[in-house]
Design an enzyme around this catalytic site. Sequence first.
Site, PDB file in Angstrom:
ATOM      1  N   ASP A   8      47.770  52.587  38.290  1.00 27.66           N
ATOM      2  CA  ASP A   8      46.446  51.970  38.365  1.00 27.66           C
ATOM      3  C   ASP A   8      46.256  51.593  39.827  1.00 27.66           C
ATOM      4  O   ASP A   8      46.846  50.623  40.297  1.00 27.66           O
ATOM      5  CB  ASP A   8      46.414  50.735  37.451  1.00 27.66           C
ATOM      6  N   LYS A  70      39.430  50.551  48.330  1.00 24.18           N
ATOM      7  CA  LYS A  70      38.878  51.404  47.275  1.00 24.18           C
ATOM      8  C   LYS A  70      37.352  51.450  47.318  1.00 24.18           C
ATOM      9  O   LYS A  70      36.751  52.442  46.904  1.00 24.18           O
ATOM     10  CB  LYS A  70      39.357  50.876  45.922  1.00 24.18           C
ATOM     11  N   GLU A 171      39.787  54.494  34.029  1.00 26.32           N
ATOM     12  CA  GLU A 171      40.492  53.240  33.738  1.00 26.32           C
ATOM     13  C   GLU A 171      40.232  52.725  32.321  1.00 26.32           C
ATOM     14  O   GLU A 171      41.190  52.393  31.611  1.00 26.32           O
ATOM     15  CB  GLU A 171      40.141  52.193  34.800  1.00 26.32           C
ATOM     16  N   ASP A 193      35.883  46.177  31.581  1.00 21.81           N
ATOM     17  CA  ASP A 193      36.847  46.038  32.678  1.00 21.81           C
ATOM     18  C   ASP A 193      36.154  45.532  33.934  1.00 21.81           C
ATOM     19  O   ASP A 193      35.474  46.284  34.632  1.00 21.81           O
ATOM     20  CB  ASP A 193      37.512  47.398  32.935  1.00 21.81           C
TER      21      ASP A 193
HETATM   22  P1  ADP Z   1      41.249  45.616  40.412  1.00 20.79           P
HETATM   23  O1  ADP Z   1      41.285  46.376  39.136  1.00 20.79           O
HETATM   24  O2  ADP Z   1      39.928  45.719  41.097  1.00 20.79           O
HETATM   25  O3  ADP Z   1      42.370  45.860  41.327  1.00 20.79           O
HETATM   26  P2  ADP Z   1      42.157  43.251  38.985  1.00 20.79           P
HETATM   27  O4  ADP Z   1      41.875  43.671  37.595  1.00 20.79           O
HETATM   28  O5  ADP Z   1      43.545  43.097  39.414  1.00 20.79           O
HETATM   29  O6  ADP Z   1      41.357  44.085  40.052  1.00 20.79           O
HETATM   30  O7  ADP Z   1      41.382  41.888  39.199  1.00 20.79           O
HETATM   31  C1  ADP Z   1      41.404  41.254  40.413  1.00 20.79           C
HETATM   32  C2  ADP Z   1      40.325  40.215  40.418  1.00 20.79           C
HETATM   33  O8  ADP Z   1      40.533  39.318  39.330  1.00 20.79           O
HETATM   34  C3  ADP Z   1      40.333  39.408  41.689  1.00 20.79           C
HETATM   35  O9  ADP Z   1      39.004  39.263  42.164  1.00 20.79           O
HETATM   36  C4  ADP Z   1      40.903  38.093  41.215  1.00 20.79           C
HETATM   37  O10 ADP Z   1      40.421  37.017  41.979  1.00 20.79           O
HETATM   38  C5  ADP Z   1      40.388  38.023  39.803  1.00 20.79           C
HETATM   39  N1  ADP Z   1      41.142  37.117  38.944  1.00 20.79           N
HETATM   40  C6  ADP Z   1      42.463  37.166  38.639  1.00 20.79           C
HETATM   41  N2  ADP Z   1      42.787  36.151  37.833  1.00 20.79           N
HETATM   42  C7  ADP Z   1      41.645  35.447  37.600  1.00 20.79           C
HETATM   43  C8  ADP Z   1      41.321  34.273  36.854  1.00 20.79           C
HETATM   44  N3  ADP Z   1      42.250  33.608  36.180  1.00 20.79           N
HETATM   45  N4  ADP Z   1      40.039  33.844  36.874  1.00 20.79           N
HETATM   46  C9  ADP Z   1      39.088  34.494  37.581  1.00 20.79           C
HETATM   47  N5  ADP Z   1      39.323  35.594  38.294  1.00 20.79           N
HETATM   48  C10 ADP Z   1      40.589  36.061  38.316  1.00 20.79           C
HETATM   49 MG    MG Z   2      41.502  47.525  37.656  1.00 26.06          MG
END
Ligand code: ADP
Ligand code: MG
Length: 638
Positions: A8, A70, A171, A193
Site C-alpha cells: 500500500d 503521491k 485500494e 477510504d
Molecule cells: P494514506 O492512505 O493517504 O497514506 P492513511 O490511511 O495512513 O493515509 O491516513 C493518514 C491520515 O490519517 C493522516 O492525515 C493522519 O493524520 C490521519 N489520522 C491517523 N489517525 C487519525 C486519528 N486518530 N484521527 C484523525 N486522523 C487520523
Molecule cells: Mg491509504
Amino acid sequence: MGKTVGIDLGTTNSVVAVMENGEPVVISTAEGTRTLPSVVGFKKDGERLVGVTAKRQAVVNPENTVSSIKRFMGHKFSEVVAEASRVSYKVKEDKKGNVVAVIPAADKEFTPEEISAMILQKLKSDAEGYLGTLVDQAVITVPAYFNDSQRKATKDAGEIAGLKVLRIINEPTAAALAYGLDKKANETILVFDLGGGTFDVSILDVGDGVFEVKSTAGDSHLGGDDFDAKIVEWLAKEFKKDQGVDLKADKQALQRLREAGEKAKIELSSQVSTEINLPFITMTDGQPAHLVMTLTRAKFEELCADLLARVKVPVQTALEDAKLKNSDLHEVIMVGGSSRMPMVQELVKALTDKEPNKSVNPDEVVAVGAAIQAGILGGEVKDILLLDVTPLSLGVETQGGIFDKIVERNMTIPTKKSRTYTTAVDNQPEVEIHILQGERPLAKDNKSIGRFHLGGIPPAPARVPQVEVTFDIDANGILQVSAQDKATGNQQKITITGSGNLDRTEIDRMMQEAEMNAESDKKAQEMLEVKNEADKLAYGVEKFLRDNTDKVPEADKTNIEDKVRALREAVASDDHERIQTATRELETDFHKITEEVYKQTTPTENTAEPQAEGEKVGAGVGAAANEDVIDAEFKEEK
Ligand code: ADP
Ligand code: MG
C-alpha cells in the site's frame, strides 16, 4: 525468483504485507513500526532517510524533506499548482511540463516516481530483512480514482525500485478482498477510504470468493492533509491577529504548525478539546514568541464544514452509479486513518443509515488485500475471482472538440472496445487520435492522456475512409489504444505514457540511478562503521594511557599518541583505506603495550580495565461500433 509482496503506497503512510502459510502478514519496518511514513529526507552530507527517521527531521530540514509525493504522481505541473504551494519542499515544472521536486541538499531534482521508488526500496529491503530472501515482485495499490497516467507512474516507480509490478489494484478493492476473504454469504459493501491525501469510495458485491466492483468514485485531492491545513490556517490567522507575525512565511514555523495541526486533529478524535503549545515559534521585537491555543472539537468541525460537504459527493455518486439505495448496503467498511474522525463517522452514518463497520484495521487492510492479490496471482490463494472496474470514461476527441466515449466508467476490466471513425474533409491524409479521460462532454474539459497520428490514408472524399479505434484496458487499468485504416490495413498503437509520465529511457536511467544509490548507500554505511570502530579504538587507547600512565614507558606513550593522532586524521580524511591502515597500525602497537602492562600487573591486583570486547555488530541482513457504421468524424487535420 524472489518473493512477491503486497504494498500500500500511501500518501502519508505505506505498508508492506506478504502471504505466509496461507495467511496475510503485515511486515514491520526495520524501525519496528507497522506503517512507514511516506517521507524521504535528504541530509547535507548526502545521506538519505526514508520513513520515521525522515519524518523526525522534517522540522529542522523542511526544504530537503519530501512528503505527500503521491499527490504529484502522474501529473503535469499545471494540474497541481495549488498542491505545490502547500508542501515544505520546492516543486517546479521541468522542461516537459512535468513535476519535479528540487532538493538543495542533494543539489538535484527528483521526479515523483523516483521519490516513490525510494519509499518502495525501503519497504522492499525491510521485507527482505524479515523474510531473509530476495523480494523482487509486488502488487501495488492505487486509489480507485487514479487515472491512467497516475497508474502508469506508480508502476514505473516500482520498476525504478527494482520491483516487477505484477498488478496495480485499487485500494478499496484490496480492502474489500481483505474484509471479505472468509465471507460465505453475499453482501453488498461500501468501502469508505479517507487517507492522508486521497478519498476513495467503492461499492462491491462480495461473497463466496467473488469480488465484483459495482462502482467507484472519489476525490484524489481530499484527505487528512486538508483537515490539518484547516488547523494550520486557523492557528496562523489567530497568531497574526494577536502578534502581527505571519508564521506561514517562515518554513520552519510552518512545518511545526503542520505537525501540531495533525497532532491536534488526531487528539480531537478521542478528546473534545486539545491544547496546541508551540514555544519559541518566532521572534517579535527581538523577543521569543510562543503559541498557546486551545482548539475544541466543535470549532474544528466548524472549520472543516466545506471538506465534509466534499466527502458526501463521491458516496452519493457511487450509490447512484451502482443503482443502489442505502437499504441495499449490508456493510460500510471504514478504511484510512482519517476515517477515525468522529465527524466523518457521523456523516457516513447519516449518508448510509448504517453503523460504520470498524472490524478491519484501517491502516493495514489495504496492504493485506494487496498481499492476498499477490497470493492469487502466485496461485497460493485459490478460488477468488476479482472483477474490478475502470474509474473514469475513456474516449477520443472528434470533430468540433467533442469527447466521444469509447469505454464508459465503471466498466469491468480487462475490457476491449472498438469504434469506427472517419475523416472530416476531402483528401484528408492523416487523422489524429487524441485520447482523453473524464466525464465531461467537451474534449477540452477532460484530461488529455495521449495522442498519436495515423497517416497514409489514401485520397478519398470526406466521410468515406474508415478508421477503427480500439481501446484495450488490462487488469491493471492501463490502457493501450490502436487505430487501423480499414482500406490499407495501416495500424498505429500506443500504450499511454501521456501526460506527466516518464518514457522508457527515463525509467531505465532512474532504475540505474536507484541501483547505484543502493551501492553508494551501502558504501556510506560501511564508511560510518569503519569510522565508528576507529573512534572507539582511539578513545579506548587514550583512556588506557591515562589510567596506566605510570606503567607505560615514555617512548611507547609518544609512539601511541602519534598513532592515535594519525588515526584521527585518517578519520577526518574520509579515506576508507587510510582509516583501516591507521587502525591496524595503532592496534598492533597498542597490543604490545597492553601485554607488557598485564605482565607487570600481578594476577590478584586487578587495576587495569578489562579490555572491552568489540561490540558485536548485528549480522547484517542480506540487503538485500458496429463495424459497418461510422461513429463519428475526426476533426480536420491542419
Ligand atoms: P494514506 O492512505 O493517504 O497514506 P492513511 O490511511 O495512513 O493515509 O491516513 C493518514 C491520515 O490519517 C493522516 O492525515 C493522519 O493524520 C490521519 N489520522 C491517523 N489517525 C487519525 C486519528 N486518530 N484521527 C484523525 N486522523 C487520523
Ligand atoms: Mg491509504
